[in-house]
Enzyme design. Structure first.
Site, mmCIF file in Angstrom:
data_model
loop_
_atom_site.group_PDB
_atom_site.id
_atom_site.type_symbol
_atom_site.label_atom_id
_atom_site.label_comp_id
_atom_site.label_asym_id
_atom_site.label_seq_id
_atom_site.Cartn_x
_atom_site.Cartn_y
_atom_site.Cartn_z
ATOM 1 C CG HIS A 121 -9.113 16.225 20.970
ATOM 2 N ND1 HIS A 121 -8.315 17.142 20.326
ATOM 3 C CD2 HIS A 121 -10.338 16.331 20.387
ATOM 4 C CE1 HIS A 121 -9.018 17.771 19.396
ATOM 5 N NE2 HIS A 121 -10.266 17.299 19.423
ATOM 6 C CB CYS A 166 -13.490 18.194 20.027
ATOM 7 S SG CYS A 166 -14.003 16.662 19.245
#
Length: 416
Positions: free
Chosen positions: A324, A342
């Site tokens: 992301h 992440c």
């Protein structure tokens, strides 16, 4: 009854054809009983099922017997159900009895054709149709994901509404779940993830731009006592380009490949010590333009707590691992790992990645200090088993692994 005279008649005809050439019509169609149209053999055979009667119990075997009138005997029996499936059976050596060797399907109509011959070798035929009673209990199969276009790494999932534990029953179920790939077939196998869940993947990835069709042939088939297969909705997957993403947590760069060619490399940051990103291959689960991510949803608090608006988020695990946009860490991207697990990148790069990735594409992390991606309990980690390990999950190829425990699919929280 001796068949010698008839055999010699055929041989003699063959010799005559060879010697006389154009004169072969001497053995014309009307000179031999086998060339005649079948006569009605209704008075020569008997069934244990009656046409036009009420539906019969599918657990009762089908039996056909020769009455012996005119020296008749049964030469062949075909029993085909509504779905075109032929019922297996066995004919006695004398031709006086045929019986089914597997249970009949439930809730279908059978058409039975019996071929006979009399003592002169003339062929006879009789046809019977009858229905079987509907199933009392159904085993339903639901395939996933939804029909659509996916990447080359997308596994097929079969969810059963009833657990199946017995190996022989698993074999029956697995054999009836059919996967067709066009334009060419590939080697692949089902894997019993649990008593009620199977995954299918090929030995290698799906061929790019292929079509995968999945169906069940279980409808009406007896699976267990009072349990029969239900009708299932067919699944069709259109496979797109071969997209492979490799994130090197040590170099802090991501390589994006399409059909074997490197498209771009992007600077990224991955999980820092204590929150290291999982190594291994993951399959893209979905995409969300906006996700609200909070540390407390994954047990992170204190000085590590976060509460962020995250954009251009591509999900790769159920426990919350995404690729992301992370504009707050641009200074570390390409240099250091500072996330909570992440893979972060600039907003522009994340938007590009989001637009060029799809469900079923492959995202692999290498050189992380984190644990390995597990096969089934956190998304689609199916590709982290080599082919020999995968075969162990099939009752058709090697058999179910001993001591394997079903996994929990309930972890749905995001992590940054």
């Amino acid at each position: 009854m001796s068949h010698t005279p008839r055999l010699w008649t055929v041989v003699s005809c063959s010799l005559l054809v060879a010697s006389l050439g154009a004169g072969a019509t001497a053995c014309g169609g009307g000179d031999h009983p086998l060339s005649a149209n079948p006569y009605d053999a209704a008075d020569q055979v008997a069934f244990n099922q009656a046409a036009g009667s009420r539906p019969v119990d599918p657990d009762r075997p089908l039996e056909v017997t020769a009455k012996g009138a005119g020296g008749s005997r049964i030469t062949d029996v075909t029993a085909v159900d509504t779905h075109g499936r032929r019922l297996a059976g066995e004919l006695s050596a004398k031709g006086d009895r045929w019986h089914s060797t597997v249970p009949l399907a439930a809730g279908v109509r059978y058409t039975v054709t019996v071929s006979t011959e009399n003592d002169k070798g003339a062929p006879g035929q009789r046809t019977l149709a009858f229905d079987t009673t509907p199933a009392k209990k159904l085993l339903k199969v639901e395939f996933g994901p939804e029909s659509g276009t996916y990447g080359v790494g997308q596994p097929v999932v079969a969810e059963l509404n009833e657990p199946v534990k017995d190996k022989a029953t698993r074999t029956l179920v697995e054999r009836a779940l059919v996967v067709d790939v066009k334009p060419q077939q590939v080697e692949g196998s089902w894997y019993w993830v649990s008593d009620d869940t199977l995954h299918f993947r090929p030995k290698d990835y799906w061929p790019a731009h292929s079509t995968v069709t999945v169906r069940s042939n279980l409808e009406g088939i007896r699976i267990g006592k009072d349990l029969h297969g239900a009708a299932s909705k067919q699944l069709k997957l259109d496979i797109g380009d071969r997209v492979e993403v490799i994130t090197d947590a040590a170099s802090h760069y991501m390589t994006f490949k399409r059909n074997g060619e490197v498209v771009t490399t992007l600077p990224v940051t991955t999980g820092k010590p204590g929150f290291a990103t999982r190594n291994g291959t993951k399959v893209v689960l979905g995409k969300q333009y906006y996700v609200r991510m909070r540390g407390d949803t994954v047990g992170i608090g204190g000085s590590e707590y976060y509460n962020l608006d995250v954009y251009w988020a591509t999900r790769v695990t159920w426990s919350g691992e995404y690729v992301h946009a992370a504009p707050w860490s641009v200074g570390s991207q390409g240099y250091a790992n500072v996330s909570h697990g992440c893979t972060g990148m600039s907003t522009g790069n994340a938007a590009w990645f989001f637009e060029n990735i799809r469900e079923g594409d492959l995202v692999t992390v290498v050189n992380s200090i984190g644990e390995w991606m597990t096969p089934f309990d956190n998304g689609f980690g199916d590709w982290n088993l080599d082919w020999e390990e995968w075969r162990e999950g099939s009752t058709l190829l090697k058999g179910v692994r001993d001591g394997y425990n079903p996994v929990d699919h309930a972890r749905l929280r995001p992590q940054v």
